[in-house]
Design a protein around this motif. Structure first.
Motif, PDB file in Angstrom:
ATOM      1  N   HIS A  59      -4.218   7.983  -0.861  1.00 16.72           N
ATOM      2  CA  HIS A  59      -4.546   7.837  -2.273  1.00 16.72           C
ATOM      3  C   HIS A  59      -5.205   9.078  -2.869  1.00 16.72           C
ATOM      4  O   HIS A  59      -5.565   9.105  -4.035  1.00 16.72           O
ATOM      5  CB  HIS A  59      -5.472   6.630  -2.485  1.00 16.72           C
ATOM      6  CG  HIS A  59      -4.839   5.331  -2.112  1.00 16.72           C
ATOM      7  ND1 HIS A  59      -5.567   4.221  -1.714  1.00 16.72           N
ATOM      8  CD2 HIS A  59      -3.539   4.960  -2.057  1.00 16.72           C
ATOM      9  CE1 HIS A  59      -4.740   3.227  -1.439  1.00 16.72           C
ATOM     10  NE2 HIS A  59      -3.496   3.663  -1.637  1.00 16.72           N
ATOM     11  N   VAL A 101       1.904   6.788  -6.819  1.00 21.94           N
ATOM     12  CA  VAL A 101       0.795   7.613  -7.289  1.00 21.94           C
ATOM     13  C   VAL A 101       1.059   9.083  -6.992  1.00 21.94           C
ATOM     14  O   VAL A 101       0.813   9.966  -7.826  1.00 21.94           O
ATOM     15  CB  VAL A 101      -0.529   7.159  -6.633  1.00 21.94           C
ATOM     16  CG1 VAL A 101      -1.655   8.157  -6.927  1.00 21.94           C
ATOM     17  CG2 VAL A 101      -0.922   5.772  -7.135  1.00 21.94           C
ATOM     18  N   VAL A 103      -4.314   1.368 -11.036  1.00 22.83           N
ATOM     19  CA  VAL A 103      -3.257   0.583 -10.415  1.00 22.83           C
ATOM     20  C   VAL A 103      -3.903  -0.225  -9.293  1.00 22.83           C
ATOM     21  O   VAL A 103      -4.633   0.319  -8.453  1.00 22.83           O
ATOM     22  CB  VAL A 103      -2.104   1.472  -9.892  1.00 22.83           C
ATOM     23  CG1 VAL A 103      -2.605   2.560  -8.963  1.00 22.83           C
ATOM     24  CG2 VAL A 103      -1.044   0.625  -9.184  1.00 22.83           C
ATOM     25  N   VAL A 163       2.547   1.754  -3.476  1.00 23.82           N
ATOM     26  CA  VAL A 163       1.604   2.265  -4.480  1.00 23.82           C
ATOM     27  C   VAL A 163       1.277   3.734  -4.207  1.00 23.82           C
ATOM     28  O   VAL A 163       1.233   4.559  -5.136  1.00 23.82           O
ATOM     29  CB  VAL A 163       0.327   1.410  -4.496  1.00 23.82           C
ATOM     30  CG1 VAL A 163      -0.738   2.048  -5.387  1.00 23.82           C
ATOM     31  CG2 VAL A 163       0.643  -0.001  -4.977  1.00 23.82           C
ATOM     32  N   VAL A 221      -6.963   3.825  -7.753  1.00 26.08           N
ATOM     33  CA  VAL A 221      -6.242   2.818  -6.961  1.00 26.08           C
ATOM     34  C   VAL A 221      -7.249   1.820  -6.417  1.00 26.08           C
ATOM     35  O   VAL A 221      -8.288   2.203  -5.855  1.00 26.08           O
ATOM     36  CB  VAL A 221      -5.461   3.479  -5.803  1.00 26.08           C
ATOM     37  CG1 VAL A 221      -4.723   2.424  -4.991  1.00 26.08           C
ATOM     38  CG2 VAL A 221      -4.490   4.514  -6.351  1.00 26.08           C
ATOM     39  N   SER A 275      -5.753  -4.614  -0.054  1.00 27.91           N
ATOM     40  CA  SER A 275      -4.868  -3.817   0.801  1.00 27.91           C
ATOM     41  C   SER A 275      -4.220  -4.733   1.837  1.00 27.91           C
ATOM     42  O   SER A 275      -4.662  -5.862   2.063  1.00 27.91           O
ATOM     43  CB  SER A 275      -5.656  -2.706   1.501  1.00 27.91           C
ATOM     44  OG  SER A 275      -6.646  -3.269   2.349  1.00 27.91           O
ATOM     45  N   ASP A 297       0.829  -1.221   0.000  1.00 29.50           N
ATOM     46  CA  ASP A 297       0.000   0.000   0.000  1.00 29.50           C
ATOM     47  C   ASP A 297       0.854   1.258   0.000  1.00 29.50           C
ATOM     48  O   ASP A 297       0.573   2.228  -0.715  1.00 29.50           O
ATOM     49  CB  ASP A 297      -0.916   0.013   1.231  1.00 29.50           C
ATOM     50  CG  ASP A 297      -1.946  -1.098   1.203  1.00 29.50           C
ATOM     51  OD1 ASP A 297      -2.302  -1.529   0.091  1.00 29.50           O
ATOM     52  OD2 ASP A 297      -2.386  -1.538   2.282  1.00 29.50           O
TER      53      ASP A 297
END
Length: 394
Positions: free
Chosen positions: A393, A239, A293, A235, A255, A259, A232
């Protein structure tokens, strides 16, 4: 021929000469060579030393028959019974017998060793010391240089490619500097050219950074210790690095997936790999759209997939997109700002982590790049509050 091999050859040849002379007389009497060696301490010692050598060693008599071949030579498949199977080696032995020591590179056919063609460096030595007849046996020492030759070819290709890639931004900077000098009385033109200089300087800096990163990943530096890393976080970092460029093109980054996955790796390298995949998706997406993603656990691996709805990759190019400096559309290299190293870096990060990277693509439909990294066994998934995930995110 490495210095160590040369040293070993020098130490062994003295004993081999004595062993060979005895072997020749015993062969004339119908005695098997191995049995003759076994009966003589000095010859047996020399034979034992030759057998333990990593390089392949073959002793060839005046009638081109093989007096002795160590296990390394037989493993190469160059000897069958008492005959050499490679004409180039036979020819080299003849040259050595008539003219003295020789060094040459010889390519072995792939069907001899069953693992494709091999390139060997051969040092041929005449064992009799005199210059006049009668001729004596010849020792051939072979060292596999296939990998060294491949690495050298890759190095030359890499240097040539880097030089070619550096020419473009460096040349552009020179031309823009000249243009600014000529437009000194035009503030608007100066500002426009200065913006282009900043763009080319950024491209040059990115190329240098990626060359350094790739050099490190390819073994220039030891790989840091692998530790548990939350997917997590990787990513979210990727991002965050890519969001500005995506928004500039009217693209959203979505996203999703599972998780709480944990892999074993180097967090900075994994973040760079996912960032490169996202940056590639942004660069080659056409029009406004969405890039996705997502991560999931599958067969002991965490799979991080980056999907775009861009132009797609032609079938003929799909197996080459991870090569250094390879671009599907060379004409767009300047407009996208790509260096051609991003996907190569992803591949090396995956390999160094015991994983892989693959691509699915169809022209006109887009592409999906999937990075697979081994999961950490027995590590419970961390619990994340919804607001924390939203913050990461957003």
């Amino acid at each position: 021929m490495s210095p160590l091999v040369a040293l070993v050859v020098g130490l062994v040849l003295g004993g081999v000469v004595a062993a060979t002379v005895i072997l020749r007389f015993r062969r004339a009497d119908g005695v098997e060579p191995d049995r003759a060696v076994a009966g003589l301490p000095e010859a047996a010692l020399a034979r034992r030393l030759v057998d333990l050598m990593d390089p392949a060693v073959v002793l060839v008599d005046v009638d081109e028959s093989v007096l002795l071949a160590n296990p390394a030579a037989r493993a190469l498949g160059i000897v069958r019974g008492d005959r050499l199977l490679v004409p180039d080696l036979v020819h080299l032995a003849q040259e050595v017998r008539s003219g003295g020591s020789r060094r040459a590179d010889v390519r072995l056919p792939g069907d001899l060793v069953g693992s494709g063609p091999r390139l060997v460096g051969v040092h041929g030595v005449r064992l009799h010391s005199g210059t006049a007849p009668p001729p004596g046996p010849v020792a051939l020492v072979l060292e596999d240089i296939t990998e060294a030759h491949r690495v050298e070819a890759v190095r030359r290709d890499f240097v040539a490619n880097v030089g070619h890639e550096l020419k473009t931004p460096v040349g552009a900077l020179a031309l823009l500097a000249e243009a600014i000098e000529q437009a000194a009385d035009d503030p608007e033109a100066v500002q426009r050219f200065a913006g282009r200089i900043a763009h080319e300087a950024d491209r040059l800096g990115r190329l240098v950074r990626e060359v350094i990163d790739l050099s490190r990943l390819q073994g220039g530096e030891p790989l840091p210790e692998l530790v548990p890393v939350e997917v997590d976080g990787v990513v979210a970092e990727a991002v965050d690095r890519t969001r500005t460029a995506a928004r500039a093109k009217g693209l959203d980054i979505a996203v999703g997936g599972e998780s709480g996955l944990v892999v074993r790796g180097v967090e900075s390298q994994l973040a760079t790999a996912v960032t490169n995949l996202l940056a590639n998706a942004v660069a080659y997406s056409v029009g406004e759209g969405r890039i996705a993603v997502a991560a999931r656990a599958r067969s002991g691996f965490a799979e991080i997939a980056v999907t775009d709805s861009g132009m797609g990759i032609p079938r003929k190019d799909r197996n080459r997109v991870f090569e250094r400096f390879y671009r599907v559309d060379q004409s767009r290299a300047s407009s996208t700002g790509g260096t051609g190293l991003g996907l190569a870096i992803v591949k090396h990060v995956a390999t160094n982590h015991g994983g892989s990277v693959s691509v699915w693509s169809e022209e006109g439909l887009g592409s999906t790049f999937t990075l697979r990294i081994p999961l950490v066994a027995g590590v419970p998934a961390p619990v994340r509050a919804p607001e924390q995930m939203e913050k990461e995110h957003s």
